[in-house]
Scaffold this active site. Structure first.
Site, short mmCIF file in Angstrom:
data_model
loop_
_atom_site.label_atom_id
_atom_site.label_comp_id
_atom_site.label_asym_id
_atom_site.label_seq_id
_atom_site.Cartn_x
_atom_site.Cartn_y
_atom_site.Cartn_z
N ARG A 1 -8.76 -1.00 4.27
CA ARG A 1 -7.93 0.08 3.71
C ARG A 1 -6.56 -0.44 3.28
O ARG A 1 -5.96 0.09 2.34
CB ARG A 1 -7.72 1.19 4.74
N LYS B 1 0.84 -1.22 0.00
CA LYS B 1 0.00 0.00 0.00
C LYS B 1 0.86 1.26 0.00
O LYS B 1 0.66 2.15 -0.81
CB LYS B 1 -0.89 -0.01 1.25
N CYS C 1 -5.62 8.00 9.67
CA CYS C 1 -5.91 7.11 10.79
C CYS C 1 -6.07 7.89 12.09
O CYS C 1 -5.48 8.97 12.25
CB CYS C 1 -4.76 6.13 10.97
C1 UD1 Z 1 3.73 6.98 6.56
C2 UD1 Z 1 2.96 5.71 6.32
C3 UD1 Z 1 2.41 5.16 7.63
C4 UD1 Z 1 3.53 5.01 8.66
C5 UD1 Z 1 4.34 6.30 8.79
C6 UD1 Z 1 5.56 6.15 9.68
C7 UD1 Z 1 2.06 5.98 4.10
C8 UD1 Z 1 0.85 6.17 3.24
N1 UD1 Z 1 1.88 5.98 5.40
O1 UD1 Z 1 2.82 7.92 7.08
O2 UD1 Z 1 1.82 3.89 7.36
O3 UD1 Z 1 2.96 4.71 9.92
O4 UD1 Z 1 4.80 6.72 7.49
O5 UD1 Z 1 6.38 5.15 9.21
O6 UD1 Z 1 3.15 5.77 3.61
N2 UD1 Z 1 4.85 14.84 10.97
C9 UD1 Z 1 4.82 16.19 11.26
N3 UD1 Z 1 4.70 17.08 10.21
C10 UD1 Z 1 4.61 16.67 8.91
C11 UD1 Z 1 4.66 15.29 8.63
C12 UD1 Z 1 4.78 14.40 9.68
O7 UD1 Z 1 4.87 16.59 12.41
O8 UD1 Z 1 4.51 17.52 8.01
C13 UD1 Z 1 4.97 13.86 12.08
C14 UD1 Z 1 3.77 12.94 12.17
O9 UD1 Z 1 2.73 13.54 12.92
C15 UD1 Z 1 4.36 11.73 12.85
C16 UD1 Z 1 5.78 11.68 12.28
O10 UD1 Z 1 6.04 12.98 11.78
O11 UD1 Z 1 4.39 11.90 14.23
C17 UD1 Z 1 6.00 10.66 11.19
O12 UD1 Z 1 5.06 10.88 10.17
P1 UD1 Z 1 5.37 10.53 8.65
O13 UD1 Z 1 6.67 9.82 8.56
O14 UD1 Z 1 5.19 11.75 7.83
O15 UD1 Z 1 4.22 9.49 8.35
P2 UD1 Z 1 3.20 9.46 7.13
O16 UD1 Z 1 3.90 9.83 5.87
O17 UD1 Z 1 1.96 10.18 7.51
#
Ligand code: UD1
Length: 419
Positions: A398, A22, A116
């Protein structure tokens, strides 16, 4: 709406093939938008999040069709720039379209992305990168308007901490930008490596792949590509831990073992045995009996946060004390209340969960609140005595393709019921 009914306490046994990933497929679908042509993704998982992303792309004017597990994306015409739709607000990955849409159309208006129920998931790092590359951002009530004129500018972009989504979005924005973009302190998850290889196949120039510092030299055109979506390491991990929780012995065909090191290490600490032979992961969980001690989630190559709740389900079956520390998301223990109603002894303090395993789990009615927590309830149900009913199975759909059918193939007594 549906429910998954499980009659548990049956050791899993048999062989299944792992579906496409995914988290690799979604950014590849977004990347297809960069090219005024046709992209084919083979081995694409037929799951709700992919369908949702397909729907969003359709709204933007992309024509799509499926041939078995091959998804064909015809992006020759992209007419829309707005995703003011429920599907954007309920799927966080819709934010990943920002980089591609800015590169392709110079504009995107999107309902604030959802996702989520695992705590606040801001998109500030995505916006910081786009802004640095020249985009103007307006944040209004409920939606984001991001635009720029001309080509985005390649820049040095340093992330305060590694974010998977922000790294992917910046990569996508950089592919067609003017000059070179450097991504410093970016995420190193395997899905990012896969995205880089996919973009290279499309004609992008990218270096530093697999490291925390990537560079992208902007090109002006891309080409049609056919690409195989890699297998899903989290789905493979879910089956592996499902076998551990039931003390079963299974074979996982197409499991990406080289990406599962941390998950396999914890599995070994619990007493699980495995070998990789002829492209298959042979997993024997019959001797699972001891606590792995303290497990912390962290960025790749550490233990993945997406496996955390599934691990909790296994730990409930081990008659020792374990501790799990969630270091990526702020509120990812919501499933614990459901485990407790099955007889599990778990205490959460902030980002740490203490598990006193070994209490017999009993089947009852539980509710999935998000994707991986839902899968963890299925694993707990497989280990429990009696009937477990997992409500809200749409969360599980999902990310897992035909989970009940796969588990039934492994001898689990499981069925789906429409609600
Ligand atoms: C992706 C994955 C998800 C996985 C996560 C961490 C996809 C579709 N989803 O989610 O399954 O659990 O990586 O491995 O690939 N954050 C900020 N600001 C931002 C972006 C992120 O503060 O602009 C924080 C988030 O709240 C979180 C952390 O950074 O606490 C990690 O998030 P991130 O690595 O961005 O995860 P996703 O890309 O949302």
């Amino acid at each position: 709406m549906g429910e998954i009914w499980i009659d548990g306490a049956v050791p899993l046994s048999g062989e299944v093939r792992i579906q496409g990933s995914k988290n690799a497929a979604l950014p590849m679908m977004a990347a297809a938008l960069l090219h005024e042509g046709v992209t084919v993704l083979h081995g694409c998982p037929q799951i709700a999040d992919v369908r949702m992303m397909e729907r969003i792309l359709n709204i933007l004017g992309v024509e799509t069709c499926w041939k078995e597990h091959s998804l064909i994306l015809d992006c020759r015409r992209v007419t829309g720039v707005e995703i003011m739709d429920d599907c954007a607000s309920c799927m966080r990955s819709s934010i990943i379209l920002l980089g591609s849409m800015l590169a392709r159309k110079g504009k995107m208006k999107i309902t604030y992305p959802g996702g989520c129920a695992i705590g606040k998931r801001p998109v500030d790092l995505h916006l910081m990168a786009m802004e640095k590359m020249g985009a103007r951002i307006e944040e209004k009530e409920g939606f984001l308007l991001v635009e720029h004129s001309g080509r985005l500018e390649g820049k040095n972009i340093e992330f305060p901490f590694p974010s998977v989504g922000a790294t992917e979005n910046t990569l996508l924005a950089a592919v067609l930008a003017r000059g070179t973009t450097r991504l410093i302190n970016c995420a190193r998850e395997p899905e990012i490596t896969h995205l880089c290889h996919f973009l290279q196949a499309m004609g992008a120039e990218i270096g530093g792949i697999g490291t925390g510092e990537l560079w992208v030299r902007g090109v002006s055109t891309l080409r049609d590509v056919e690409y195989q979506v890699p297998p899903d390491r989290i789905v493979a991990g879910t089956f592996l831990y499902g076998a551990a929780a039931t003390r079963g012995k299974i074979i996982l065909d197409n499991a990406p073992v080289e990406e599962m090191e941390a998950v396999l290490e914890v599995y070994e600490k619990m007493g699980g045995q495995w070998e990789y032979k002829g492209g298959k992961l042979l997993a024997d969980g019959r001797k699972v009996h001891c606590s792995p001690g303290k497990v912390e989630t962290s960025c790749y190559p550490g233990f993945p946060t997406d496996m955390q709740s599934v691990l909790l389900a296994v730990l409930l079956t081990i008659p020792e004390e374990s501790c799990v520390w969630e270091k990526i998301f702020e509120d990812r223990f919501k499933v614990v209340s459901q485990f407790r109603s099955m007889g599990g002894d778990v205490v959460v303090e902030g980002r740490k969960a203490r598990i006193r395993g070994g209490n017999p789990l009993r089947g009852t009615v539980v509710e999935a609140g998000e994707l991986r927590g839902g899968a963890a309830l299925v694993v707990a149900g497989l280990a429990a005595r009696g009937i477990t009913v997992v409500r809200n199975s749409h969360f599980i759909e999902r990310g897992y393709e035909n989970l009940e059918q796969m588990i039934a193939k492994l001898g689990g007594k499981i069925r789906f019921a429409e609600k």
